[in-house]
Enzyme design. Structure first.
Site, mmCIF file in Angstrom:
data_model
loop_
_atom_site.group_PDB
_atom_site.id
_atom_site.type_symbol
_atom_site.label_atom_id
_atom_site.label_comp_id
_atom_site.label_asym_id
_atom_site.label_seq_id
_atom_site.Cartn_x
_atom_site.Cartn_y
_atom_site.Cartn_z
ATOM 1 N N HIS A 152 0.826 -1.225 0.000
ATOM 2 C CA HIS A 152 0.000 0.000 0.000
ATOM 3 C C HIS A 152 0.853 1.266 0.000
ATOM 4 O O HIS A 152 0.332 2.359 -0.220
ATOM 5 C CB HIS A 152 -0.914 0.033 1.231
ATOM 6 C CG HIS A 152 -1.950 -1.042 1.247
ATOM 7 N ND1 HIS A 152 -2.896 -1.183 0.256
ATOM 8 C CD2 HIS A 152 -2.195 -2.049 2.140
ATOM 9 C CE1 HIS A 152 -3.679 -2.215 0.536
ATOM 10 N NE2 HIS A 152 -3.271 -2.767 1.668
ATOM 11 N N HIS A 179 -6.123 -7.360 -0.519
ATOM 12 C CA HIS A 179 -6.318 -5.925 -0.750
ATOM 13 C C HIS A 179 -5.548 -5.453 -1.984
ATOM 14 O O HIS A 179 -4.427 -5.901 -2.226
ATOM 15 C CB HIS A 179 -5.851 -5.145 0.481
ATOM 16 C CG HIS A 179 -6.535 -5.591 1.737
ATOM 17 N ND1 HIS A 179 -5.976 -6.539 2.574
ATOM 18 C CD2 HIS A 179 -7.726 -5.253 2.270
ATOM 19 C CE1 HIS A 179 -6.806 -6.749 3.597
ATOM 20 N NE2 HIS A 179 -7.871 -5.987 3.433
ATOM 21 N N ASP A 239 -2.537 -10.619 -2.599
ATOM 22 C CA ASP A 239 -3.106 -10.226 -1.310
ATOM 23 C C ASP A 239 -4.593 -9.882 -1.498
ATOM 24 O O ASP A 239 -5.008 -9.486 -2.586
ATOM 25 C CB ASP A 239 -2.336 -8.999 -0.796
ATOM 26 C CG ASP A 239 -2.740 -8.584 0.601
ATOM 27 O OD1 ASP A 239 -2.001 -8.935 1.545
ATOM 28 O OD2 ASP A 239 -3.792 -7.913 0.769
HETATM 29 C C1 6XA Z 1 -7.814 -1.391 7.047
HETATM 30 C C2 6XA Z 1 -7.291 -2.651 6.426
HETATM 31 C C3 6XA Z 1 -5.869 -2.585 6.024
HETATM 32 C C4 6XA Z 1 -5.518 -3.753 5.167
HETATM 33 C C5 6XA Z 1 -4.073 -4.082 5.200
HETATM 34 C C6 6XA Z 1 -3.716 -5.236 4.320
HETATM 35 N N1 6XA Z 1 -7.019 -0.796 8.005
HETATM 36 N N2 6XA Z 1 -3.302 -4.977 3.111
HETATM 37 O O1 6XA Z 1 -3.771 -6.390 4.645
HETATM 38 O O2 6XA Z 1 -2.911 -5.883 2.255
HETATM 39 ZN ZN ZN Z 2 -4.111 -7.414 2.669
#
Ligand code: 6XA
Ligand code: ZN
Length: 354
Positions: free
Chosen positions: A167, A205, A203
């Site tokens: 991210h 996300h 992943d």
């Molecule tokens: C909200 C969720 C963050 C997701 C983090 C994650 N705070 N990213 O696993 O791949």
């Molecule tokens: Zn994730």
């Protein structure tokens, strides 16, 4: 498979994150990595090493991906936070104010809270006393793994690091990420001679940071399979119509899937992603390996089972590319080791086939 693990990851220990409107204990914990490491040892998966101590090389590599003012901020943020009030040493720093589109991003505010907001996109990523040291050592893992593969010393390698990275953008942190380990690995493979590098992000996300970093480039293709951003974090990027821009047009592929997606449907997306990577003519592959697609994951919504991850590894190995795996998410702590190592074992098994 060679694993480069982060000996300093435990220095990053967030206390709380803002999650669905309230402060909750962090999901992204040191225990996660410990479970993966234990499982690698239990199954004797191969050599385990710390990253190379090439400080100058690491700083140069970081500067290839991240903006100088961002790196400078994250490096010194904790000291600034504590200098504001010594009592801050007992609590993590979290942002609470952000510039909206149309506001100024070019002027660096003096105010610490304002800079926390300028360089981030959520309040779920606590910055702690050891965040910089841990993230930097994690980046070193990705870099070392990529260099081992680049030089041909290893056909594949696993960078087992936390905090995660996908991210994090050129100049922002968020989603538990500070430095984009997968992007660092991809750039290192390019710099090591691979003309075309693909990043495959599995992943749960969307890898918004990785996408943004390479969005206008045709030498690094980014492919991400993830929960549909209409309902899933990070919400504001990851749609199917994002195909790249400028010279990078056609070199980004997003495969968003609805909550509840099972392995059969997920695997069809994996095959679509791998086919696109094959057509691209990738010389090397980086896999952003999150296992928060697991049915028991507490913050995600797909239904992959532990045995499915063996198949994931086999499918990835069928691409027959020098591959660097970079650890990302996965919060079902008891299973995170099994699921992650299943991918690597599936990859190994398939790689050994003639
Ligand atoms: C909200 C969720 C963050 C997701 C983090 C994650 N705070 N990213 O696993 O791949
Ligand atoms: Zn994730």
């Amino acid at each position: 498979m060679l694993t480069i693990h982060n000996p300093h990851h435990h220095l990053h220990q967030g206390r709380h994150e803002m999650f669905r409107g309230r402060l909750v204990p962090c999901h992204e914990t040191a225990q996660r990595l410990a479970h993966v490491l234990a499982e690698l040892k239990r199954r004797a998966m191969g050599p385990l090493r710390a990253p190379a101590a090439d400080t100058a090389g690491l700083s140069q590599a970081l500067a290839r991906i991240h903006a100088p003012r961002y790196l400078n901020f994250v490096e010194h943020a904790w000291d600034e936070w504590v200098a504001l009030d010594p009592a801050n040493a007992q609590q993590d720093a979290l942002p609470s104010v952000w510039p909206a589109p149309g506001m100024r991003f070019d002027v660096l505010p003096d105010n610490f809270a304002a800079r926390m907001g300028l360089f981030s996109f959520d309040a779920g990523t606590p910055l702690t006393a050891g965040s910089w040291a841990a993230a930097r050592a994690g980046a070193a893992c990705a870099l070392t793994a990529a260099r081992e593969v680049s030089s041909g010393t290893a056909h594949s390698a696993f960078a087992l690091s936390r905090p995660p990275g996908h991210h994090a953008g050129t100049d922002f942190f968020g989603g538990y990420c500070f430095l984009n380990n997968a992007a660092l690995a991809a750039q290192a493979l390019r710099d090591g001679g691979a003309a075309h590098v693909a990043v495959l992000d599995v992943d749960y996300h969307h890898g918004n940071g990785t996408q943004a970093i390479f969005y206008e480039r045709s030498d690094v293709m980014t492919v991400s399979i993830h929960g549909d951003p209409r309902t899933e974090y990070p919400f504001f990027l990851g749609h199917a119509d994002e195909r790249g821009a400028g010279a990078g047009t056609g070199f980004n592929l997003n495969l968003p899937l609805p909550r509840g997606t099972d392995f059969t449907r997920w695997r069809a997306a994996l095959h679509a992603g791998l086919n696109t990577i094959k057509s691209f003519g990738a010389d090397a592959l980086v896999v952003a390996l999150g296992v928060d697609t697991f049915e028991g994951d507490p913050i995600s919504g797909f239904t992959l089972r532990s045995a499915d991850y063996l198949q994931v590894g086999q499918d990835v190995a069928a691409a027959r590319l020098p591959t660097v795996f970079v650890f990302e998410g996965g919060y079902a702590v008891a299973e995170v080791g099994i699921n992650t190592v299943n991918v690597l074992e599936g990859f190994n098994r398939q790689s050994l086939r003639p």
